[in-house]
Design a protein around this motif. Sequence first.
Motif, PDB file in Angstrom:
ATOM      1  N   VAL A 158       0.832  -1.198   0.000  1.00  0.00           N
ATOM      2  CA  VAL A 158       0.000   0.000   0.000  1.00  0.00           C
ATOM      3  C   VAL A 158       0.872   1.255   0.000  1.00  0.00           C
ATOM      4  N   LEU A 159       1.999   1.221   0.722  1.00  0.00           N
ATOM      5  CA  LEU A 159       2.918   2.356   0.709  1.00  0.00           C
ATOM      6  C   LEU A 159       3.398   2.640  -0.718  1.00  0.00           C
ATOM      7  N   ASN A 160       3.711   1.594  -1.464  1.00  0.00           N
ATOM      8  CA  ASN A 160       4.127   1.769  -2.856  1.00  0.00           C
ATOM      9  C   ASN A 160       3.020   2.414  -3.694  1.00  0.00           C
ATOM     10  N   LEU A 161       1.771   2.099  -3.351  1.00  0.00           N
ATOM     11  CA  LEU A 161       0.647   2.640  -4.121  1.00  0.00           C
ATOM     12  C   LEU A 161       0.492   4.147  -3.945  1.00  0.00           C
ATOM     13  N   THR A 162       1.020   4.699  -2.840  1.00  0.00           N
ATOM     14  CA  THR A 162       0.926   6.146  -2.658  1.00  0.00           C
ATOM     15  C   THR A 162       1.779   6.867  -3.706  1.00  0.00           C
ATOM     16  N   GLN A 163       2.723   6.147  -4.303  1.00  0.00           N
ATOM     17  CA  GLN A 163       3.549   6.715  -5.367  1.00  0.00           C
ATOM     18  C   GLN A 163       3.118   6.225  -6.749  1.00  0.00           C
ATOM     19  N   SER A 164       2.956   4.897  -6.883  1.00  0.00           N
ATOM     20  CA  SER A 164       2.713   4.318  -8.214  1.00  0.00           C
ATOM     21  C   SER A 164       1.271   4.481  -8.684  1.00  0.00           C
ATOM     22  N   ARG A 165       0.330   4.463  -7.734  1.00  0.00           N
ATOM     23  CA  ARG A 165      -1.110   4.511  -8.045  1.00  0.00           C
ATOM     24  C   ARG A 165      -1.515   3.380  -9.014  1.00  0.00           C
ATOM     25  N   ASP A 166      -0.792   2.244  -8.945  1.00  0.00           N
ATOM     26  CA  ASP A 166      -1.130   1.103  -9.804  1.00  0.00           C
ATOM     27  C   ASP A 166      -2.471   0.488  -9.417  1.00  0.00           C
ATOM     28  N   ARG A 167      -2.809   0.589  -8.149  1.00  0.00           N
ATOM     29  CA  ARG A 167      -4.105   0.125  -7.664  1.00  0.00           C
ATOM     30  C   ARG A 167      -4.764   1.280  -6.930  1.00  0.00           C
ATOM     31  N   LEU A 168      -6.076   1.343  -6.984  1.00  0.00           N
ATOM     32  CA  LEU A 168      -6.815   2.385  -6.287  1.00  0.00           C
ATOM     33  C   LEU A 168      -7.151   1.900  -4.883  1.00  0.00           C
ATOM     34  N   ALA A 224     -17.885   8.008  -6.617  1.00  0.00           N
ATOM     35  CA  ALA A 224     -16.671   8.206  -5.815  1.00  0.00           C
ATOM     36  C   ALA A 224     -15.403   8.144  -6.665  1.00  0.00           C
ATOM     37  N   GLY A 225     -15.560   7.903  -7.962  1.00  0.00           N
ATOM     38  CA  GLY A 225     -14.398   7.832  -8.830  1.00  0.00           C
ATOM     39  C   GLY A 225     -13.730   6.469  -8.862  1.00  0.00           C
ATOM     40  N   VAL A 226     -14.472   5.433  -8.514  1.00  0.00           N
ATOM     41  CA  VAL A 226     -13.922   4.077  -8.503  1.00  0.00           C
ATOM     42  C   VAL A 226     -14.220   3.407  -9.839  1.00  0.00           C
ATOM     43  N   ASP A 227     -13.188   3.108 -10.590  1.00  0.00           N
ATOM     44  CA  ASP A 227     -13.300   2.378 -11.857  1.00  0.00           C
ATOM     45  C   ASP A 227     -13.253   0.887 -11.539  1.00  0.00           C
ATOM     46  N   LEU A 228     -14.362   0.189 -11.741  1.00  0.00           N
ATOM     47  CA  LEU A 228     -14.448  -1.226 -11.375  1.00  0.00           C
ATOM     48  C   LEU A 228     -13.502  -2.097 -12.206  1.00  0.00           C
ATOM     49  N   ARG A 230     -10.365  -1.318 -12.700  1.00  0.00           N
ATOM     50  CA  ARG A 230      -9.009  -1.157 -12.176  1.00  0.00           C
ATOM     51  C   ARG A 230      -8.737  -2.137 -11.036  1.00  0.00           C
ATOM     52  N   PRO A 231      -7.473  -2.481 -10.780  1.00  0.00           N
ATOM     53  CA  PRO A 231      -7.140  -3.203  -9.544  1.00  0.00           C
ATOM     54  C   PRO A 231      -7.402  -2.294  -8.340  1.00  0.00           C
ATOM     55  N   ILE A 232      -8.002  -2.857  -7.306  1.00  0.00           N
ATOM     56  CA  ILE A 232      -8.445  -2.079  -6.145  1.00  0.00           C
ATOM     57  C   ILE A 232      -7.936  -2.733  -4.864  1.00  0.00           C
ATOM     58  N   VAL A 233      -7.598  -1.888  -3.883  1.00  0.00           N
ATOM     59  CA  VAL A 233      -7.317  -2.337  -2.517  1.00  0.00           C
ATOM     60  C   VAL A 233      -8.309  -1.635  -1.603  1.00  0.00           C
ATOM     61  N   THR A 234      -8.957  -2.373  -0.719  1.00  0.00           N
ATOM     62  CA  THR A 234      -9.873  -1.750   0.239  1.00  0.00           C
ATOM     63  C   THR A 234      -9.211  -1.655   1.606  1.00  0.00           C
ATOM     64  N   SER A 235      -9.572  -0.611   2.344  1.00  0.00           N
ATOM     65  CA  SER A 235      -8.998  -0.364   3.663  1.00  0.00           C
ATOM     66  C   SER A 235     -10.105   0.177   4.563  1.00  0.00           C
ATOM     67  N   CYS A 236      -9.883   0.117   5.887  1.00  0.00           N
ATOM     68  CA  CYS A 236     -10.852   0.668   6.845  1.00  0.00           C
ATOM     69  C   CYS A 236     -10.116   0.915   8.144  1.00  0.00           C
ATOM     70  N   ALA A 254     -16.512  -5.804  -9.924  1.00  0.00           N
ATOM     71  CA  ALA A 254     -15.053  -5.692  -9.901  1.00  0.00           C
ATOM     72  C   ALA A 254     -14.430  -7.084  -9.875  1.00  0.00           C
ATOM     73  N   ARG A 255     -13.263  -7.223 -10.476  1.00  0.00           N
ATOM     74  CA  ARG A 255     -12.636  -8.549 -10.607  1.00  0.00           C
ATOM     75  C   ARG A 255     -11.312  -8.674  -9.861  1.00  0.00           C
ATOM     76  N   ASP A 256     -10.688  -7.530  -9.518  1.00  0.00           N
ATOM     77  CA  ASP A 256      -9.350  -7.567  -8.923  1.00  0.00           C
ATOM     78  C   ASP A 256      -9.361  -6.700  -7.673  1.00  0.00           C
ATOM     79  N   VAL A 257      -9.687  -7.324  -6.533  1.00  0.00           N
ATOM     80  CA  VAL A 257      -9.849  -6.585  -5.277  1.00  0.00           C
ATOM     81  C   VAL A 257      -9.085  -7.294  -4.169  1.00  0.00           C
TER      82      VAL A 257
END
Length: 280
Positions: A158-168, A224-228, A230-236, A254-257
């Motif tokens: 997830v830290l990498n995603l703050t830079q790469s934005r490969d997954r939402l 909310a701007g979520v493209d189904l 795209r690869p997605i990571v959920t958090s809470c 969505a297929r990649d969560v």
Amino acid sequence: MHNPLVTTDWLAEHLRDPELVLIDASWHMPGSGRDPRAEYLAGHLPGAVFFDIDEIADKTTTLPHMLPTPAEFARAVGALGIADTDTIVVYDEIGVFSSPRVWWEFCTMGARHVRVLDGGAPRWRAEGRPTEAGEVIRPRMAFHAHLHPHLVADFFEVLNLTQSRDRLVVDARSAARFRGEAPEPRPGLPSGHIPGSVNVPAGNLTTDGRLKPAAELQAIFAAAGVDLGRPIVTSCGSGITASTVALALAVAGARDVAVYDGSWTEWGGRPGAPIATGSA
């Protein structure tokens, strides 16, 4: 993907199927004053075993209810009488709240047929269907766990995603917590969100304890701007309602969560982890 939900009508029809295992996965927020195991013993759906989210967990970390190792998971659920080949139906006492977490855990550990009871125990009871008291003891079974790592995200991914934005990253907490305007329920954690993440509060995805229909979920995610696609990571906060969002994403198509297991409890507690505030 198959529909991960079943209705109360479906469950009533299949309740006595020999390959069906029913799981009470109730869990309540710290400080709620509710004891899910005591409630289970007082009354539960017929034949259900109790899955303790806080006990069937990684005990080597101070983070709450993190995924255990596949071997530990297999031992614990095998002792409950659950095999990886069973048809597993998970429910909770709120509706659709903690049951998606256990659905996600079983999917992650390689169970083949896992569903969530839409509406959970409240809907079952409201329809006048039967319950029973006491503990259900099933014969021990062999659960062959096979970790599906693509369904789990850790801190460094997830830290990498703050830079790469490969997954939402989709955050399931309330808007006020996401923006950093409300305190976290766990003392000592800062408020805010993972940079680059978007906010879809889990509470917006259900009505009367049931998931909203697929078309409504698709509209909520789109707004909310979520493209189904795209690869997605959920958090809470701690990985519970992140799983509700993962379930809703699956229903929406969505297929990649993946679920960020440590979620904000880990992120907010990590020195140096970047934190954003505001609506974006």
